[in-house]
Design a protein around this motif. Structure first.
Motif, PDB file in Angstrom:
ATOM      1  N   HIS A 155       2.861   3.114  -3.909  1.00  0.00           N
ATOM      2  CA  HIS A 155       2.636   4.868  -3.601  1.00  0.00           C
ATOM      3  C   HIS A 155       1.465   4.924  -4.175  1.00  0.00           C
ATOM      4  O   HIS A 155       0.839   5.859  -3.481  1.00  0.00           O
ATOM      5  N   TYR A 156       0.868   4.482  -5.066  1.00  0.00           N
ATOM      6  CA  TYR A 156      -0.242   4.962  -5.709  1.00  0.00           C
ATOM      7  C   TYR A 156      -1.519   4.702  -4.567  1.00  0.00           C
ATOM      8  O   TYR A 156      -2.409   5.467  -4.622  1.00  0.00           O
ATOM      9  N   ASP A 157      -1.440   3.652  -4.260  1.00  0.00           N
ATOM     10  CA  ASP A 157      -2.365   3.302  -2.971  1.00  0.00           C
ATOM     11  C   ASP A 157      -2.455   3.988  -1.901  1.00  0.00           C
ATOM     12  O   ASP A 157      -3.465   4.506  -1.208  1.00  0.00           O
ATOM     13  N   VAL A 158      -1.112   4.261  -1.529  1.00  0.00           N
ATOM     14  CA  VAL A 158      -0.946   5.170  -0.158  1.00  0.00           C
ATOM     15  C   VAL A 158      -1.389   6.683  -0.676  1.00  0.00           C
ATOM     16  O   VAL A 158      -2.009   7.334   0.407  1.00  0.00           O
ATOM     17  N   LEU A 159      -0.834   7.156  -1.824  1.00  0.00           N
ATOM     18  CA  LEU A 159      -1.544   8.688  -2.165  1.00  0.00           C
ATOM     19  C   LEU A 159      -2.995   8.676  -2.063  1.00  0.00           C
ATOM     20  O   LEU A 159      -3.697   9.506  -1.481  1.00  0.00           O
ATOM     21  N   LYS A 160      -3.822   7.376  -2.502  1.00  0.00           N
ATOM     22  CA  LYS A 160      -5.190   7.620  -2.499  1.00  0.00           C
ATOM     23  C   LYS A 160      -5.579   7.790  -0.945  1.00  0.00           C
ATOM     24  O   LYS A 160      -6.465   8.478  -0.825  1.00  0.00           O
TER      25      LYS A 160
END
Length: 407
Positions: A155-160
């Motif tokens: 999720h962290y990378d998607v949110l970026k």
């Protein structure tokens, strides 16, 4: 600009480059760039090979090592994302993106770069919900679970990527966006791949995170691979909105649809791969909340203001330029005259490219760290980007461990 798009590489660089050169000769064209949609298999040596999630009988060196060692040089600038069959230990060294070999650029676990005036974004890995809210906790040497979970999208990378506002020209994902079959000839797909029938009818084929990004970013072109077949689709975003041309391609095998050349309007060349100002600002803003443990952790979906980071990055780029940092070897290349039958176990390694990149952004190096307490709120020095507030981070309900998939 003519861009060649390739599906799953599986380490067959020699064959793909040869195909492109024969295509140029036959069509009388010049290809400016190759982009690959995952399963690239940047395997440098026998130790890397042990970090690729494939059965031992299918582990072969193929041809990337030639380009890494300097024995061969990539005849085209090449940009790739990761899939679910990669030398994960090497790609982790280049988490933020970087040169995997001269003229061969890894876009990172998530990333955006510029090639000329064309903006290219991408997301590595495949979506598995049971790992989606975890941090990047996997480190070499990998066990039977982490050799798989290391390539699961977070999720962290998607949110970026969800914070990208300026238009992208191209986006790449390894697996297809969820529901994409509704926009193409799914009946023909099921005739070719009948074992997809249940997933297509139940709307379970593809990645939910990729679908969210498709709906948010709306790029003119989106390319994928993973399912080893060709599938085109056209997505109309709203009644009067933009359209996205989607294309999935096969793996590199004789008689398969693994390569497509597209024309994109662009400024005249020469072209080179450069850092993207907006993406550097997003990276700087989010780095203090980099989750590095197995503990479930979610950064809230509210949009964060990156304008201060944007101005800071712009001043740095004005001073240094947007040229990427140079390739550096970090492991000995494979030597076919001296094969190693009991290779040393892969261990974490700091890549000088990544260190230089983080120093440029005045960020701490976190890829070999973890916080056993759970959520990582990595506050950097006073010079570095401001840390996200605690209110920006939440712990979801405990995620149940699903059975580890074999993909």
């Amino acid at each position: 600009m003519k861009i060649a798009v390739e599906g799953c590489m599986h380490g067959e660089l020699d064959k793909v480059y040869d195909t492109m050169q024969r295509l140029e000769a036959a069509e009388g064209i010049k290809i400016d760039l190759l982009i690959c949609c995952g399963d690239f298999q940047a395997v440098r040596n026998e130790s890397d090979l042990q970090c690729v999630n494939v059965p031992p009988k299918f582990r072969t060196m193929n041809s990337f090592w030639k380009y890494y060692s300097g024995q061969a040089v990539a005849p085209y600038p090449t940009i790739f994302i990761g899939g679910n069959h990669e030398a994960a230990n090497y790609l982790w060294e280049l988490y933020y993106g970087g040169w995997a070999a001269p003229n061969i650029y890894f876009l990172g676990f998530a990333g955006v770069v510029k090639f000329g005036n064309i903006r290219i974004g991408g997301m590595s890995g495949i979506h598995k919900q049971h790992d989606y809210h975890r941090g990047h906790h996997e480190r070499p040497p990998y066990d039977n679970a982490t050799i798989r979970s290391v390539y699961h999208v977070r999720h962290y990378d998607v949110l970026k990527l969800m914070h990208v506002k300026e238009p992208l020209d191209i986006f790449m994902s390894h697996d297809w966006p969820l529901g994409i079959t509704e926009y193409g000839n799914w009946e023909r797909l099921l005739r070719e791949k009948p074992f997809f029938t249940e997933e297509v009818h139940q709307r379970k084929l593809g990645s939910e995170s990729a679908a969210k990004l498709l709906n948010k970013l709306k790029p003119p072109y989106w390319f994928s691979a993973h399912l080893h077949c060709r599938f085109p689709a056209i997505i109309q975003h709203g009644e009067d909105g933009p359209t996205t041309k989607f294309l999935a391609l096969d793996k590199c095998l004789p008689g398969r649809n693994f390569l497509q050349v597209i024309d994109i309007p662009s400024n005249p060349g020469p072209y080179e791969i450069q850092y993207d100002e907006e993406w550097l600002a997003i990276t700087r803003r989010f780095n203090s909340a980099f989750p590095l443990t197995r503990m479930p952790c979610t950064i809230r979906n509210e949009e964060l203001d990156i304008q201060d980071d944007r101005q800071w990055v712009r001043s740095k780029l004005n001073a240094r330029g947007a040229k990427t940092f140079d390739f550096v070897q970090t492991a000995p290349p494979y030597d076919p005259s001296r094969p190693v039958y009991n290779p040393p176990i892969a261990v974490p390694c700091r890549n000088p490219q990544t260190e230089s990149f983080l120093q440029f952004l005045e960020l701490p190096y976190l890829l070999d760290s973890s916080n056993p307490g759970g959520v990582d709120i990595n506050v950097s020095s006073s010079q570095a980007a401001p840390a996200l507030d605690n209110d920006d981070i939440e712990l979801p309900d405990e995620v149940e461990d699903d059975e580890v998939d074999e993909e």
